[in-house]
Structures are given as C-alpha cells and as structure tokens.
Design an enzyme around this catalytic site. Structure first.
Site, PDB file in Angstrom:
ATOM      1  N   ARG A 163       0.833  -1.209   0.000  1.00 55.93           N
ATOM      2  CA  ARG A 163       0.000   0.000   0.000  1.00 55.93           C
ATOM      3  C   ARG A 163       0.868   1.260   0.000  1.00 55.93           C
ATOM      4  NH1 ARG A 163      -0.194   0.618   5.884  1.00 55.93           N
ATOM      5  NH2 ARG A 163       0.275  -1.437   6.686  1.00 55.93           N
ATOM      6  N   GLY A 174      -0.109  -6.140 -11.919  1.00 56.24           N
ATOM      7  CA  GLY A 174       0.293  -6.874 -13.135  1.00 56.24           C
ATOM      8  C   GLY A 174       1.793  -6.756 -13.323  1.00 56.24           C
ATOM      9  N   ASN A 177      11.694   0.583   1.331  1.00 56.25           N
ATOM     10  CA  ASN A 177      10.616   1.547   1.567  1.00 56.25           C
ATOM     11  C   ASN A 177       9.827   1.272   2.851  1.00 56.25           C
ATOM     12  OD1 ASN A 177       8.229   3.418   0.688  1.00 56.25           O
ATOM     13  ND2 ASN A 177       7.311   1.395   1.004  1.00 56.25           N
ATOM     14  N   TYR A 210      12.008   7.318  15.219  1.00 56.62           N
ATOM     15  CA  TYR A 210      11.777   7.386  13.759  1.00 56.62           C
ATOM     16  C   TYR A 210      12.832   8.278  13.091  1.00 56.62           C
ATOM     17  CZ  TYR A 210       9.073   8.164   9.425  1.00 56.62           C
ATOM     18  OH  TYR A 210       8.655   8.239   8.119  1.00 56.62           O
ATOM     19  N   ALA A 255      15.797   9.039  14.200  1.00 60.70           N
ATOM     20  CA  ALA A 255      17.111   8.376  14.271  1.00 60.70           C
ATOM     21  C   ALA A 255      17.213   7.304  13.189  1.00 60.70           C
ATOM     22  CB  ALA A 255      17.321   7.762  15.656  1.00 60.70           C
ATOM     23  N   LYS A 275      15.679   7.224  10.299  1.00 61.68           N
ATOM     24  CA  LYS A 275      15.743   7.825   8.963  1.00 61.68           C
ATOM     25  C   LYS A 275      17.084   8.539   8.742  1.00 61.68           C
ATOM     26  CE  LYS A 275      11.667   6.467   7.591  1.00 61.68           C
ATOM     27  NZ  LYS A 275      11.568   5.446   6.540  1.00 61.68           N
ATOM     28  N   ILE A 307       3.053  13.351   2.633  1.00 59.31           N
ATOM     29  CA  ILE A 307       2.493  12.698   1.453  1.00 59.31           C
ATOM     30  C   ILE A 307       1.061  12.254   1.758  1.00 59.31           C
ATOM     31  CG2 ILE A 307       2.801  10.792  -0.195  1.00 59.31           C
ATOM     32  CD1 ILE A 307       5.066  12.971  -0.204  1.00 59.31           C
TER      33      ILE A 307
HETATM   34  P1  NDP Z   1       2.204   2.758   4.931  1.00 59.32           P
HETATM   35  O1  NDP Z   1       2.042   2.656   6.408  1.00 59.32           O
HETATM   36  O2  NDP Z   1       1.063   3.223   4.093  1.00 59.32           O
HETATM   37  O3  NDP Z   1       2.716   1.338   4.354  1.00 59.32           O
HETATM   38  C1  NDP Z   1       3.748   0.682   4.978  1.00 59.32           C
HETATM   39  C2  NDP Z   1       4.143  -0.521   4.153  1.00 59.32           C
HETATM   40  O4  NDP Z   1       5.195  -1.194   4.837  1.00 59.32           O
HETATM   41  C3  NDP Z   1       3.016  -1.495   3.954  1.00 59.32           C
HETATM   42  O5  NDP Z   1       3.109  -2.048   2.661  1.00 59.32           O
HETATM   43  C4  NDP Z   1       3.302  -2.552   5.008  1.00 59.32           C
HETATM   44  O6  NDP Z   1       2.865  -3.818   4.553  1.00 59.32           O
HETATM   45  C5  NDP Z   1       4.820  -2.539   5.065  1.00 59.32           C
HETATM   46  N1  NDP Z   1       5.385  -2.965   6.332  1.00 59.32           N
HETATM   47  C6  NDP Z   1       5.263  -2.387   7.546  1.00 59.32           C
HETATM   48  N2  NDP Z   1       5.941  -3.099   8.459  1.00 59.32           N
HETATM   49  C7  NDP Z   1       6.500  -4.151   7.812  1.00 59.32           C
HETATM   50  C8  NDP Z   1       7.303  -5.233   8.209  1.00 59.32           C
HETATM   51  N3  NDP Z   1       7.697  -5.419   9.475  1.00 59.32           N
HETATM   52  N4  NDP Z   1       7.676  -6.129   7.282  1.00 59.32           N
HETATM   53  C9  NDP Z   1       7.306  -5.981   5.989  1.00 59.32           C
HETATM   54  N5  NDP Z   1       6.545  -4.967   5.548  1.00 59.32           N
HETATM   55  C10 NDP Z   1       6.142  -4.063   6.453  1.00 59.32           C
HETATM   56  O7  NDP Z   1       3.507   3.665   4.707  1.00 59.32           O
HETATM   57  P2  NDP Z   1       3.734   4.922   3.722  1.00 59.32           P
HETATM   58  O8  NDP Z   1       3.450   4.536   2.324  1.00 59.32           O
HETATM   59  O9  NDP Z   1       3.086   6.111   4.304  1.00 59.32           O
HETATM   60  O10 NDP Z   1       5.321   5.121   3.890  1.00 59.32           O
HETATM   61  C11 NDP Z   1       6.284   4.408   3.125  1.00 59.32           C
HETATM   62  C12 NDP Z   1       7.676   4.885   3.520  1.00 59.32           C
HETATM   63  O11 NDP Z   1       7.762   6.288   3.327  1.00 59.32           O
HETATM   64  C13 NDP Z   1       8.016   4.637   4.983  1.00 59.32           C
HETATM   65  O12 NDP Z   1       9.367   4.271   5.105  1.00 59.32           O
HETATM   66  C14 NDP Z   1       7.763   5.979   5.643  1.00 59.32           C
HETATM   67  O13 NDP Z   1       8.546   6.139   6.785  1.00 59.32           O
HETATM   68  C15 NDP Z   1       8.180   6.917   4.532  1.00 59.32           C
HETATM   69  N6  NDP Z   1       7.581   8.236   4.628  1.00 59.32           N
HETATM   70  C16 NDP Z   1       6.221   8.407   4.521  1.00 59.32           C
HETATM   71  C17 NDP Z   1       5.660   9.689   4.596  1.00 59.32           C
HETATM   72  C18 NDP Z   1       4.187   9.928   4.451  1.00 59.32           C
HETATM   73  O14 NDP Z   1       3.773  11.096   4.539  1.00 59.32           O
HETATM   74  N7  NDP Z   1       3.372   8.916   4.230  1.00 59.32           N
HETATM   75  C19 NDP Z   1       6.505  10.863   4.848  1.00 59.32           C
HETATM   76  C20 NDP Z   1       7.913  10.565   4.949  1.00 59.32           C
HETATM   77  C21 NDP Z   1       8.408   9.292   4.826  1.00 59.32           C
HETATM   78  P3  NDP Z   1       1.805  -4.777   5.318  1.00 59.32           P
HETATM   79  O15 NDP Z   1       1.000  -3.944   6.268  1.00 59.32           O
HETATM   80  O16 NDP Z   1       1.021  -5.395   4.209  1.00 59.32           O
HETATM   81  O17 NDP Z   1       2.672  -5.759   6.020  1.00 59.32           O
END
Ligand code: NDP
Length: 244
Positions: free
Chosen positions: A17, A52, A87, A152, A154, A156, A185
């Site tokens: 996601r 896909g 990611n 968090y 630390a 990053k 975002i």
């Molecule tokens: P989401 O919380 O929407 O998604 C997180 C994803 O990481 C999911 O696909 C989840 O998969 C997966 N995930 C979480 N924990 C684990 C784990 N232990 N093992 C495997 N997969 C895991 O995150 P975002 O899209 O918002 O963020 C993505 C990245 O961008 C992150 O690193 C975040 O710190 C960074 N970021 C986001 C910002 C924002 O505004 N959204 C701003 C700055 C940075 P599932 O639940 O299916 O396991």
C-alpha cells in the site's frame, strides 16, 4: 527521453500500500519485473496481481533471517535483483520521556536494520553484474528531527548515513545508492485528517499542497534508471519545498 527498465528485477519492500505500492506500479510501468512485499502473503499476491507484471512475497523485514530468505526467494522466482527499494517503515511515536525500549527497537529494526540486511544480501549479485540501484526511503524528519519521533528520526537519519557509506563502498562496481526523503504525502493517514488540519499543514509548504505517492514514485523511477547513472550518495528531498 523515456525511463526503460526492461529486463530489470526490482524488489520494493512495503509495497502492499501507500508509497511503496505506487513505486512498484511505476517500476512495472517502466518495464521492470517487480517483487511486491508485505507481511501477508495473500495480500502481497493480491496487490501484485492488481498491478500486473509483479509477484507477491511475504516477509517481516524486522527479522533478519526473513530478509535474507526474501532476497533468495525473489532471485529464484524472478531473477537477480537489480533494483532494491527499502521503503517499508513504521512509526511508534512518543515523547522521549515515555518512549519504551521496545518502541525504539521496533522502529530501528524495521526501518534501518532491515535495509542493512537487504543491501548486504543483494550486493553480491549486483557486484557480479557490475550494475545495481539501491534507493532508500527516508523522511524529512531524518534531516530536521521532530518532537515525539526520536526513534523514527534516528532510523531515517541512520538510513542517510548508511546510504552514503554504501554509495562510497560500491561505486567502483557501478552500484548506486541514493535516498529519497519525502515530506507530507497524501496517504490513508492524511486522508483521515480534518480538512482544516490538512489546510494548516499545506500552509507550511511552499508548493501549497501535500505530496502524492506518484510524486515520490517518479523520483524513485528516475534514480533506478540509466538517466541517474552519474548520481550516487545523494538525498532527494521531495516535500514541496518545505525543507530548504
Ligand atoms: P504505509 O504505512 O502506508 O505502508 C507501509 C508498508 O510497509 C506497507 O506495505 C506494510 O505492509 C509494510 N510494512 C510495515 N511493516 C513491515 C514489516 N515489518 N515487514 C514488511 N513490511 C512491512 O507507509 P507509507 O506509504 O506512508 O510510507 C512508506 C515509507 O515512506 C516509509 O518508510 C515511511 O517512513 C516513509 N515516509 C512516509 C511519509 C508519508 O507522509 N506517508 C513521509 C515521509 C516518509 P503490510 O502492512 O502489508 O505488512
């Protein structure tokens, strides 16, 4: 000028996601074969099928042995990993005074140690092929800090130091390592905020809006491509101009 990743295999952690899913979608759009990764196999497979040109894999990236097994599984199923996008990330926010050791450990293990293990595991194949792209998703919080997010921030900031070291170690093998640091975002999290709260947030951003997942995915696709072949060890802040 077109981004062409035909024949490349990309592993994107946390791609069920949010930002990761959009990155997976963009890389498939450029012709790569993509491994979609989350904690739940069925969910990862469902997202891969929706996108896909992708395959789903389950892995808890907080567990080192699972990360090694993930890379091996992806390489067996899709071929050697050319592009790695670290990611997946979590938050366990609290003020320092109330932050538990478990909150610190969970965030550092999921956000930072996982990237170290994944990079160490994919690098052998990349070195042999003299080609690789590693892109780590950090956050502006890793640059400027944030109240309630010591763990968090630390993790990053750690990703940034890790990436610069990897960039220096692997440059001679044509393996590039860069960081994308998103600002605010638009995701499920911000969708749950009130219109007023989003407006207040947007007022702090020179471009006057929250970013989209596509804003991040575009920069990642560029960094994965030949167009970025002279770029390594850099941090790309994608935040509408918030941090300058
Ligand atoms: P989401 O919380 O929407 O998604 C997180 C994803 O990481 C999911 O696909 C989840 O998969 C997966 N995930 C979480 N924990 C684990 C784990 N232990 N093992 C495997 N997969 C895991 O995150 P975002 O899209 O918002 O963020 C993505 C990245 O961008 C992150 O690193 C975040 O710190 C960074 N970021 C986001 C910002 C924002 O505004 N959204 C701003 C700055 C940075 P599932 O639940 O299916 O396991």
């Amino acid at each position: 000028m077109k981004i062409d990743l035909t024949g490349k295999v990309a592993l994107v952690t946390g791609s069920t996601r949010g930002i990761g899913r959009e990155i997976a979608h963009a890389l498939v759009g450029c012709g790569a074969k993509v491994a979609v990764v989350g904690r739940d196999q069925a969910k990862a497979e469902a997202v891969a099928a929706e996108i896909g040109g992708a395959a789903g894999f389950a892995c808890d990236i907080g567990v080192p042995t699972e990360v090694v097994a993930l890379v091996e599984g992806v390489e067996k199923a899709l071929g050697s990993c050319d592009i790695l996008v670290n990611n997946a990330g979590i938050t366990r926010d609290n003020l320092m005074l109330r932050m538990k050791d478990e909150d610190w450990d969970a965030v550092l293990e999921t956000n930072l140690r996982s990237a170290f293990i994944a990079i160490r595991t994919v690098q052998r194949g990349m070195m042999k092929r003299r080609w690789g792209r590693i892109i780590n998703i950090a956050s502006v919080v890793g640059l400027i800090g944030n109240k309630g997010q010591a763990n968090y921030a630390a993790s990053k900031a750690g990703l940034i130091g890790l990436s610069k070291s990897v960039a220096k170690e692997l440059a001679s093998r044509n393996i590039l390592c860069n960081v994308v640091a998103p600002g605010f975002i638009k995701t499920d999290m911000t969708d749950a905020m009130s219109e007023e709260a989003v407006k207040a947030l947007a007022e702090q951003i020179p471009l006057g809006r929250l970013g989209s997942t596509a804003d991040i995915a575009g920069v990642v696709a560029f960094l994965a491509s030949e167009h970025a072949s002279y770029v390594t060890g850099q941090v790309f802040t994608v935040d509408g101009g918030m941090v300058m």
